[in-house]
Structures are given as structure tokens and as C-alpha cells.
Scaffold this motif. Structure first.
Motif, PDB file in Angstrom:
ATOM      1  N   LEU A  88       0.833  -1.201   0.000  1.00  0.00           N
ATOM      2  CA  LEU A  88       0.000   0.000   0.000  1.00  0.00           C
ATOM      3  C   LEU A  88       0.870   1.255   0.000  1.00  0.00           C
ATOM      4  O   LEU A  88       0.545   2.245  -0.662  1.00  0.00           O
ATOM      5  CB  LEU A  88      -0.934  -0.035   1.217  1.00  0.00           C
ATOM      6  N   TYR A 120       3.750   1.511  -1.363  1.00  0.00           N
ATOM      7  CA  TYR A 120       4.249   1.626  -2.724  1.00  0.00           C
ATOM      8  C   TYR A 120       3.167   2.172  -3.648  1.00  0.00           C
ATOM      9  O   TYR A 120       3.378   3.119  -4.393  1.00  0.00           O
ATOM     10  CB  TYR A 120       4.730   0.250  -3.200  1.00  0.00           C
ATOM     11  N   ILE A 121       1.957   1.606  -3.567  1.00  0.00           N
ATOM     12  CA  ILE A 121       0.930   1.974  -4.549  1.00  0.00           C
ATOM     13  C   ILE A 121       0.436   3.407  -4.324  1.00  0.00           C
ATOM     14  O   ILE A 121       0.111   4.111  -5.273  1.00  0.00           O
ATOM     15  CB  ILE A 121      -0.229   0.940  -4.551  1.00  0.00           C
ATOM     16  N   LEU A 122       0.403   3.831  -3.057  1.00  0.00           N
ATOM     17  CA  LEU A 122      -0.047   5.201  -2.793  1.00  0.00           C
ATOM     18  C   LEU A 122       0.967   6.220  -3.296  1.00  0.00           C
ATOM     19  O   LEU A 122       0.593   7.262  -3.843  1.00  0.00           O
ATOM     20  CB  LEU A 122      -0.320   5.406  -1.303  1.00  0.00           C
ATOM     21  N   TRP A 135       3.122   5.666  -5.689  1.00  0.00           N
ATOM     22  CA  TRP A 135       3.021   5.527  -7.154  1.00  0.00           C
ATOM     23  C   TRP A 135       1.865   6.382  -7.675  1.00  0.00           C
ATOM     24  O   TRP A 135       2.004   7.112  -8.652  1.00  0.00           O
ATOM     25  CB  TRP A 135       2.807   4.051  -7.501  1.00  0.00           C
ATOM     26  N   ARG A 136       0.724   6.331  -6.978  1.00  0.00           N
ATOM     27  CA  ARG A 136      -0.423   7.145  -7.366  1.00  0.00           C
ATOM     28  C   ARG A 136      -0.073   8.633  -7.311  1.00  0.00           C
ATOM     29  O   ARG A 136      -0.339   9.378  -8.256  1.00  0.00           O
ATOM     30  CB  ARG A 136      -1.598   6.876  -6.411  1.00  0.00           C
ATOM     31  N   LYS A 155       2.246   9.624 -10.119  1.00  0.00           N
ATOM     32  CA  LYS A 155       1.497   9.551 -11.378  1.00  0.00           C
ATOM     33  C   LYS A 155       0.588  10.778 -11.543  1.00  0.00           C
ATOM     34  O   LYS A 155       0.521  11.388 -12.607  1.00  0.00           O
ATOM     35  CB  LYS A 155       0.646   8.282 -11.322  1.00  0.00           C
ATOM     36  N   ILE A 156      -0.123  11.111 -10.476  1.00  0.00           N
ATOM     37  CA  ILE A 156      -1.079  12.214 -10.533  1.00  0.00           C
ATOM     38  C   ILE A 156      -0.346  13.551 -10.671  1.00  0.00           C
ATOM     39  O   ILE A 156      -0.761  14.421 -11.431  1.00  0.00           O
ATOM     40  CB  ILE A 156      -1.927  12.264  -9.235  1.00  0.00           C
ATOM     41  N   LYS A 203       0.628  14.304 -14.192  1.00  0.00           N
ATOM     42  CA  LYS A 203      -0.387  14.230 -15.248  1.00  0.00           C
ATOM     43  C   LYS A 203      -0.573  15.627 -15.813  1.00  0.00           C
ATOM     44  O   LYS A 203      -0.621  16.605 -15.074  1.00  0.00           O
ATOM     45  CB  LYS A 203      -1.722  13.728 -14.671  1.00  0.00           C
ATOM     46  N   GLN A 204      -0.701  15.711 -17.101  1.00  0.00           N
ATOM     47  CA  GLN A 204      -0.945  16.997 -17.774  1.00  0.00           C
ATOM     48  C   GLN A 204       0.157  18.014 -17.516  1.00  0.00           C
ATOM     49  O   GLN A 204      -0.082  19.213 -17.513  1.00  0.00           O
ATOM     50  CB  GLN A 204      -2.301  17.580 -17.370  1.00  0.00           C
TER      51      GLN A 204
END
Lengths: 262, 405
Positions: free
Chosen positions: A16, A18-20, A22-23, A26-27, A30-31
Motif C-alpha cells: 500500500l 508503494y501503490i499510494l 506511485w499514485r 502519477k497524478i 499528469k498533464q
């Protein structure tokens, strides 16, 4: 919950973390056009500005052999990791209220993942150090092998402060405002734009009560062959350990009511 | 079956509401400091008077055996969601203990942690890990999840571009593949269309049957609870009213629900108004006829009138309407009229009436009573099979008398 069981749970939820983060990475990009290059642009430009202002305009000198810009850079990177991580972590629990209210996991996962995100930026921005060392034809000595240990100390220091602020911020949203102010002040009371050697000798040990002093000095020692002020280093290790212990204790005491208070 | 997997013992949850903070910002430090400063000059306990304790759950004790499907019912504010939050360890009880054996997965919301900017694929991983799956497990089940969600070519589209139906399907698809030992589900079916609801219930049915998992299920859809669960827990204002077989508990609920339903407030300003509307029973079984006794007050005598009655389901869709023409004139003052309503074709569920009264065919209403009284139609044993499969999209009427000739 017993200590051992708690950390066992944290370990169970390690993906978790790692994935948080990563999120978040990523966010964040973005853009954006230049994406992760922002992790380089920001510290690089702040370093250049500080060098111009303090070295060229205010005529401060680095008491050691390294060029002024390298000295600022070696302080700027750990400082920026500390400032961004603590700033983001303070809002991390409140920012993830949706998760806190709807799923169970050890709450420490959230500030931890914010710090891991910070590490990502830190490692990318480390490319600047390598580039700058090459640019100035500056070769670190053997003590460069201590950099990983210093990173761990830096991480622990940022984590300890984050844990206090993030749990206080759940109850009192004043801390969201306080932290931005505190970080601004921190930049000037920590030896980022100058060397702690510039201080009067009698003050140095008191100055080292700020755990970031020892860490920044440490980076300059490891990367730029600065002489090390060992009492300051030991003091920084002690205060970091103490703050971390208190921070974890305080966080664990308050995390039980996060879902009720948020 | 047999092993107790959830044991709740004298569980209570209280919240302290600080009246000083009402309407103000989230407990700011300034308030706290100000209160502290004030209290220096006050006697102790002065500030305690302004604090109010709200008891959300009061001394609950129950046990759940492995493989049970437990429906938790109760009206709004009964403490259902708080109970689920405590069972999922999101919040701690104020007193009492909760013991659970096995991996608990709670779905208190569909798509917890979904990020609108991330694609369907990315959100499957994000949501799965948040709900406690490992990435390896998600990778293994990835194709199944995608197939179940039916999102097909939109897998790599950010979910902010999804329709709400697609969003729901994707979210439930992840949840359905979690392999929990205890599954806690709160009102997830309140959202989404009825096809989706059916599919979710069927999937829940499948995983709980195949793997013998224990399910705790909260829904306002009494029929869904009744057809899916075998055990019921009925909460009212934080207190356990009854626990046991789902049929008994739903009946208890329906009984209490009707008694405590909101009152009729007569529109006394109108020339003619409904003073009381009383059904002959608190709940009905399918095909059972009903009578409504209406007290009508008129300012003077009227030779004729028309009463219109509509029945709406819980989503406020009209199931049907009827007009009843007067047989006797309306007297000045109070009148008592009993209406016969053959409910023979209304399918089981929760409904409300809307009654209106007019003088002639122009249907200019002199008084209207909205959503009163409430009506619960239950399925009895011999038609439970049919109504368990009944989808809301089929409407609220069972066409009677159909046959092969």
C-alpha cells in the motif's frame, strides 16, 4: 495493539505504501509537459538563486574548499526533501480522508507513502549533484559511501516531524498553515545557503540541536570533503532518534480516533 | 458452519459533541486555547456542561457463526454504519470488545480510493491494494476482473471519462475478487441500476456459497436483505432490538417501522382536508387486500367528491394510481370513509401512498397528502422464490392471470 503486532501489520500493508506513492507521482505529473524534470528544475533554480544572492551579491564565502554553488546544492537537496515531505505529509491524512473513513490499514502507511514519494524526487534530483560535481571537476573522497546512511537519517528526521504535524493537523487544522510558515523559517535557520562553520564557535553545539544541521553538515562532509563537526553529528542523531520515538508514540496514540476526528 | 467468527461483547460507541464548536470551523487550536484560558477563571466542570454525549451504539452483544449471511437493518441513524466501521477496525469502540476471526474485507463504499485521473487498469491495482489484495493476486485475477466489469476497450481510459455505470461495475468487479473470509458490505447496492444490483447480489451469493465466507450486509432494500440473508440484526437508535432468523427480524422491523413512521399533519387551512388515514394492518403479505380508513373534514356539505390514490415505491416511482368516486355526499365537519384497496398485483417491497381529494372530474385537488401512510408488502413462503429473482426494472406490478392457452 502490541508493538510487534503493529509493525507486523505495517509490513503486511507494505504494498500500500508503494501503490499510494506511485499514485501520487502519477497524478502529480499528469498533464505536465516536462513531467519528472520538475524534480530537477526546482532545486537547481533555487540553488542558482541562492548562490547568486549570497555569494555574488552578499559576498559570502564557503569556508571550505568546495565552490559555493556545490555547498548550497549539498544543503539544498536534503532540505528540499525535508521541506516537501513534511509539508505534504502534514496534509496527507486529511487529504486521504476518503480512505481513512472507509478502509482499515495502519494509518502510518499514509505519511510513510508521502515520504517515499519525496524519496523519488530526491533520487532524481541527485542527478544534479553528480552533474555539478563533474562540472566543477570535484571528486568526493572515501566518505561518500556514507551518503546512504545520511539519507536514512534524513528520512527518519523528516518522518518524525511529519508524524507530529500530520496527527495534530487532523484535530487542529491550524497546523496546515503553521507548517508552511515553519518551513519558510526553517530554510533560514538551517545551514542551507551558508555553512554552519560561519557561526561563532560557542554557538555551534546549540545550533546543532536542530537535527537538520547535522544532516546538512553530514552531506557536505560526505560529498564535498568538508571537515566534520562530530559533536553536532552525534547530537543530530540523538535528537532525530528521540523525535522519531516521540513522533511514533504520539501518532499511534492519536491514530485510533482519526476516523472520528477527520 | 458452527464456528463463531465475529463476537461482539457489550459494544458501545459514544461521541462527544462540543456545542461551542457548532457551526464553527473544525476544532481550531484557537478555540481550544480560548477555552483553556477561560477555564482558568472558571470552576472546573463549567465547560463540561456544554458538551453533549451522543450514544451511537449502546451495549450491543451478538455472535455470528461462520458462513452466515447477516442482514443488518434499521432506519437512518440506527448505528448500522458505525457498527460496520467498528467491525472493520476503522474506528474504535468506546467500550466493549469485538473479536473477528479471519480476513475482513469491508466495502463501505464502491470504489474506495479510485482516482479519476487514473485509467481503469491503474485503478484496479490501486483499489485492489487499498482493499488488501497483493499486486501478485490482482495480476492473477486481472482478466477475471476485467471480464466481470464489462468495461472492455475502456480499460486504458481515465475513469473520469467513465459513465457512472461503468465506474460502479469496475469498482464492484475488484471487490468481488478479493477472497475475504468475512465480507462487510454497506449500502453499495443503493447506487447503480437494478441490473447491476442483481449482478452484485448474484456474485455475492456465489462467493459466499462456494467459499463459505461470512457476509454482513446493510441495505435499505428489505427485499434484497430478505432474499440474500439468512440471519438478521435489527438496530434502532443504537440498541439491538432483535437478532435471529431474517424473516422474524424483518417482520419486527416492519412492525416498528410502521408504528414510528412520520405523522400525518392535516392541512387545516383547506376547505376539505384529510384528518387521519389509517390502514387496517401494519404490513401485508403479497395478494392480501388492504383497507384505508380516512377521516375527512369539510367546511360545508358537498354532494360528491373523488379520492385519488397513488402508490410509489421507495425510489418514488409511481407504481399505480386509482380514482375512487363518492357513494355518499360529504357532510359538513368530520367524515369517516373506508376505502378498499386490493393490492393483489403489487410486488413485495416498501411503498408509500399519496392521497388527494377533488370535487369533480376537473381533478382540481382540494387537499393532497404526500407519502403517507407507508406500506410494506412482504412475500410469504410460497412466492419467495419468484420475488427473490424480481428485478426492480420489471416494475412494481405482477400481471395476474397470465397463462398458456
Amino acid at each position: 495493539m502490541a508493538h510487534k503486532k503493529y509493525w507486523h501489520e505495517v509490513w503486511k500493508f507494505r504494498e500500500l505504501i508503494y501503490i499510494l506513492s506511485w499514485r501520487d507521482i502519477k497524478i502529480r505529473y499528469k498533464q505536465t509537459v516536462i513531467g519528472t524534470a520538475w524534480s530537477i528544475v526546482r532545486p537547481l533554480f533555487t540553488t542558482l538563486i541562492f548562490t547568486v544572492v549570497f555569494n555574488r551579491i552578499a559576498r559570502l564565502q564557503n569556508p571550505s574548499e568546495a565552490p559555493y554553488m556545490l555547498m548550497v546544492l549539498a544543503g539544498m537537496l536534503p532540505w528540499q526533501f525535508f521541506a516537501t515531505s513534511v509539508g505534504d505529509a502534514t496534509n496527507s491524512i486529511t487529504g486521504n480522508a476518503g480512505l481513512i473513513n472507509k478502509v482499515y490499514f495502519p494509518r502510518i502507511i499514509i505519511p510513510l507513502s508521502t515520504l517515499v514519494t519525496g524519496c523519488f524526487d530526491f533520487f532524481i534530483s541527485f542527478a544534479i549533484v553528480i552533474g555539478a560535481l563533474a562540472w566543477f571537476h570535484f571528486m568526493p573522497h572515501w566518505q561518500v559511501i556514507f551518503v546512504p546512511l545520511l539519507i536514512i537519517q534524513l528520512f527518519a528526521c523528516a518522518l518524525s516531524i511529519s508524524l507530529f504535524f500530520t496527527s495534530l493537523n487532523v484535530r487542529y487544522r491550524d497546523f496546515r498553515h503553521l507548517i508552511t510558515f515553519a518551513i519558510q523559517v526553517g530554510l533560514y535557520v538551517s545551514p542551507v545557503a551558508f555553512s554552519s562553520k560561519s557561526l561563532p564557535a560557542g554557538w555551534r553545539i546549540w545550533y546543532a540541536l536542530n537535527p537538520m544541521v547535522g544532516i546538512i553538515d553530514g552531506f557536505r562532509w560526505a560529498l564535498l570533503n568538508d571537515s566534520m563537526y562530530w559533536p553536532g553529528m552525534y547530537l543530530s542523531l540523538c535528537t532525530t532518534a528521540l523525535l522519531l520515538w516521540l513522533g511514533i508514540g504520539y501518532f499511534r496514540k492519536t491514530e485510533k480516533t482519526f476516523a472520528d476526528d477527520i | 458452519m458452527g464456528d463463531v467468527v465475529i463476537k461482539v461483547d457489550q459494544l458501545s460507541k459514544r461521541y462527544i459533541i462540543d456545542h461551542e464548536q457548532q457551526g464553527g470551523s473544525q476544532g481550531s487550536l484557537r478555540d481550544k486555547l480560548a477555552t483553556k484560558a477561560k477555564n482558568i477563571f472558571k470552576q472546573q466542570g463549567a465547560s463540561a456542561a456544554r458538551r453533549e454525549e451522543i450514544i451511537v451504539l449502546n451495549d450491543l452483544s451478538f455472535e455470528v457463526e461462520q458462513g452466515r449471511r447477516v442482514g443488518i437493518i434499521g432506519s437512518n441513524g440506527a448505528g448500522k454504519s458505525t457498527l460496520l466501521k467498528i467491525l472493520s477496525k476503522i474506528t474504535e469502540p468506546s467500550s466493549g470488545t469485538v473479536e473477528t476471526a479471519g480476513r475482513v474485507v469491508s466495502l463501505l463504499e464502491v470504489g474506495t480510493g479510485f482516482h479519476p485521473e487514473l485509467t481503469g487498469r491503474e485503478n484496479i491495482f490501486l483499489n485492489g491494494v487499498i482493499l488488501g489484495m497483493s499486486r501478485a493476486a490482482i495480476r492473477k485475477k486481472f482478466d477475471q476482473i476485467v471480464a466481470f466489469s464489462e468495461i472492455g476497450q475502456f480499460l486504458d481510459t481515465p475513469v473520469k471519462r467513465y459513465s457512472s455505470g461503468m465506474y460502479m461495475r469496475l469498482a464492484f468487479a475488484v471487490a468481488a475478487h478479493l477472497e475475504p473470509e468475512i465480507l462487510i458490505v454497506d449500502e453499495v447496492l443503493a447506487v447503480g441500476d437494478s441490473q447491476f444490483q442483481k449482478k452484485c447480489l448474484a456474485k455475492m451469493d456465489e462467493i459466499s456459497k462456494d467459499d463459505g465466507i461470512t457476509v454482513l450486509f446493510v441495505s435499505h432494500n428489505l427485499e434484497a436483505v430478505r432474499s440474500f440473508c439468512d440471519t438478521g440484526i435489527f438496530l434502532n437508535k443504537g440498541t439491538l432490538i432483535s437478532a435471529g432468523s431474517i424473516d422474524d427480524v424483518v417482520d419486527d422491523y416492519a412492525r416498528m417501522y410502521n408504528k414510528s413512521s412520520k405523522e400525518l399533519i392535516p392541512n387545516t387551512a383547506n376547505a376539505i382536508y384529510f384528518n387521519s388515514i389509517v390502514p387496517n394492518k401494519s404490513n401485508y403479505y403479497f395478494e392480501e387486500p388492504m383497507t384505508l380508513t380516512c377521516g375527512i373534514v369539510a367546511d360545508k356539505a358537498y354532494p360528491k367528491y373523488i379520492i385519488g390514490i397513488s402508490i410509489s415505491d421507495r425510489l418514488d416511482h409511481k407504481v399505480g394510481t386509482t380514482l375512487i368516486y363518492s357513494k355518499e355526499p360529504l357532510k359538513a365537519g368530520a367524515n369517516n370513509i373506508t376505502l378498499k384497496i386490493p393490492l393483489t398485483t403489487i410486488v413485495p417491497g416498501a411503498y408509500t401512498f399519496t392521497l388527494a381529494i377533488a370535487l369533480d372530474e376537473s381533478l382540481h385537488n382540494l387537499d393532497v397528502v404526500f407519502n403517507y401512510p407507508e406500506l410494506n408488502i412482504l412475500s410469504d413462503n410460497h412466492n419467495q422464490q419468484l420475488f427473490a429473482r424480481w428485478s426492480q426494472s420489471w416494475g412494481g406490478n405482477l400481471l395476474s392471470g397470465t397463462d398458456i392457452i
